[in-house]
Scaffold this motif. Structure first.
Motif: not given
Length: 108
Positions: A22-30, A34-36, A48-56
């Protein structure tokens, strides 16, 4: 007559294995934003700023939830908290199929 259990007398290793996966799946999802980043920029034309803000925001909320998750584990139990987290992650990942605006990406 004793009943033979497939994993011995306790299921601690089974629980540890399920939690590890479960933690492995959560880390992959988290780590997916960065990959997308480039594919989402090319597919939707979002900055890119909008996408980076969403990730942040996602990383910030992931860290913010930690203490509350520990409190939920003490009150509701480990299994219920883990299942609730997995259901929430699955629902948000599934809803991301329908995103068309940058705020949808932040919400999911």
């Amino acid at each position: 007559m004793t009943t033979r259990r497939p994993f011995g007398q306790n299921y601690a290793w089974v629980v540890a294995g399920v939690i590890f996966l479960s933690l492995l799946a959560a880390a992959g999802l988290r780590s997916a934003p960065g990959v997308l980043l480039t594919p989402l920029h090319e597919a939707f034309g979002w900055e890119r700023g909008q996408l980076s803000a969403a990730a942040a925001i996602g990383i910030f909320l992931y860290g913010l939830v930690g203490p509350f998750a520990a409190a939920l584990m003490q009150t509701l139990g480990l299994k219920r908290t883990l299942l609730a987290g997995l259901v929430l992650m699955s629902a948000s990942t599934g809803l991301s199929l329908f995103m068309t605006e940058p705020w949808h990406y932040v919400a999911t």
